[in-house]
Enzyme design. Structure first.
Site, PDB file in Angstrom:
ATOM      1  N   GLY A  92       0.826  -1.207   0.000  1.00 44.46           N
ATOM      2  CA  GLY A  92       0.000   0.000   0.000  1.00 44.46           C
ATOM      3  C   GLY A  92       0.856   1.250   0.000  1.00 44.46           C
ATOM      4  N   GLU A  93       0.350   2.303   0.598  1.00 46.91           N
ATOM      5  CA  GLU A  93       1.062   3.574   0.803  1.00 46.91           C
ATOM      6  C   GLU A  93       1.288   4.369  -0.486  1.00 46.91           C
ATOM      7  OE1 GLU A  93       4.822   2.801   2.718  1.00 46.91           O
ATOM      8  OE2 GLU A  93       3.925   1.488   4.230  1.00 46.91           O
TER       9      GLU A  93
END
Length: 339
Positions: free
Chosen positions: A300-301
């Site tokens: 993610g991120e």
């Protein structure tokens, strides 16, 4: 410029037809968005939206909810994967507290857009009210307007929120009619027993809420504040004709919602990678999109956006700087003569 004109410019570069593969498709997409003979990427920016989810209380994640604020601190202290890759590729980074169950001090890269400290648990009730959803949309316009005023024409979208793969699975299921089993994956690393428990919980949530067809109601029922703000930010960025770098499963779920509200938004979307989250492949197939990277990411991120950005930049550079057959005096298939 029409699609045929841009494609003609690409085809006349000194290479066999289609030899630069996906780079050619990226250049075509950017050309259609920017409508210029010289393409450009200016002041690339990445936004990471963070929020806690009520559904995490039901045990759908391998990690406790406390990890959400802990990871936000990691972003703020420049210690996460997204910090490393944004620094490496000179991408500006903004962190948005959309609804983390913690009160952060002031940081220059942190935007306080907290709607509440976590959504409600959608196993029992809608995740957010319509007023809260509209608040997410209002915050997002402000965020994107500020970035656009700085001259940015490409934005990547990432997220952090324990429980948000469950939220995204429900959004994808309701908005695509894909079987829920195809939409649900291991998230942060569930084992087989935990995955089955997650599946059971989400099936119960489906029974709780029944049939819903309105995209905004689906978003309010199952979405996280970070997913809602990401969706709205994508819509706002599209209004500025900004290119959208789409990260993994959660960001793809967000643009899925956005596309149900404004289908043309997909013209500006560049899908940066195929997540290791199992539902993402089905969703990419639904969009009929080919991602730039497939390297088993599931962190993610917005990491996929930051890693794919140099490839997007390469697509722009070949379009702008590579010689044509005519300018280089090189014969192509059509002009070649037999000796």
């Amino acid at each position: 410029m029409q699609k045929e004109e841009i494609q003609h410019i690409i085809d006349l570069k000194t290479k066999p037809l289609g030899a630069l593969g996906l780079l050619e498709k990226i250049a075509l997409k950017i050309g259609l968005v920017q409508q210029k003979k010289q393409l450009e990427l200016t002041k690339p920016h990445l936004i990471v939206f963070a929020s806690d989810h009520g559904i995490a209380q039901s045990g759908v994640s391998a990690y406790p909810a406390e990890v959400t604020p802990q990871m936000v601190f990691n972003f703020l202290n420049n210690g996460a994967a997204i910090n490393v890759f944004c620094n490496q590729n000179e991408i500006d980074l903004t962190i948005v507290d959309a609804g983390v169950n913690y009160d952060f001090a002031d940081y220059s890269v942190l935007k306080n857009c907290k709607v509440a400290k976590s959504t409600k648990n959608f196993l029992y009730e809608p995740a957010m009210t319509f007023d809260q959803l509209e608040q997410c949309f209002d915050y997002s316009k402000t965020i994107v307007n500020e970035i656009a005023q700085n001259g940015t024409n490409i934005i990547g979208f990432g997220e952090m929120g324990i429980g948000n793969t469950s939220s995204s699975s429900m959004l994808v299921h309701y908005l695509t009619d894909l079987p829920l089993e195809q939409c649900v994956g291991r998230g942060t690393g569930l084992n087989d027993e935990q995955l089955q428990n997650k599946m059971n919980i989400l099936n119960e949530a489906k029974k709780t809420h029944g049939k819903i067809t309105d995209p905004k109601q689906i978003l309010a029922t199952f979405g996280g504040f970070e997913v809602a703000q990401m969706t709205a930010s994508m819509l706002s960025a599209y209004e500025h004709n900004i290119l959208l770098m789409i990260d993994g499963y959660i960001a793809s779920a967000a643009i899925l919602v956005a596309s149900k509200l404004k289908p043309e938004i997909l013209n500006n979307a560049i899908f940066c990678h195929q997540s290791d989250e199992s539902g993402h492949q089905y969703l990419l197939n639904y969009f009929n999109e080919e991602p730039i990277l497939n390297i088993n990411l599931r962190v993610g991120e917005g990491t996929g956006c930051a890693l794919a950005y140099p490839i997007i930049k390469s697509a722009v550079n070949f379009y702008n700087d590579m010689a044509s057959f005519e300018s280089a005096g090189v014969s192509n298939k059509e002009t070649e003569v037999e000796c």
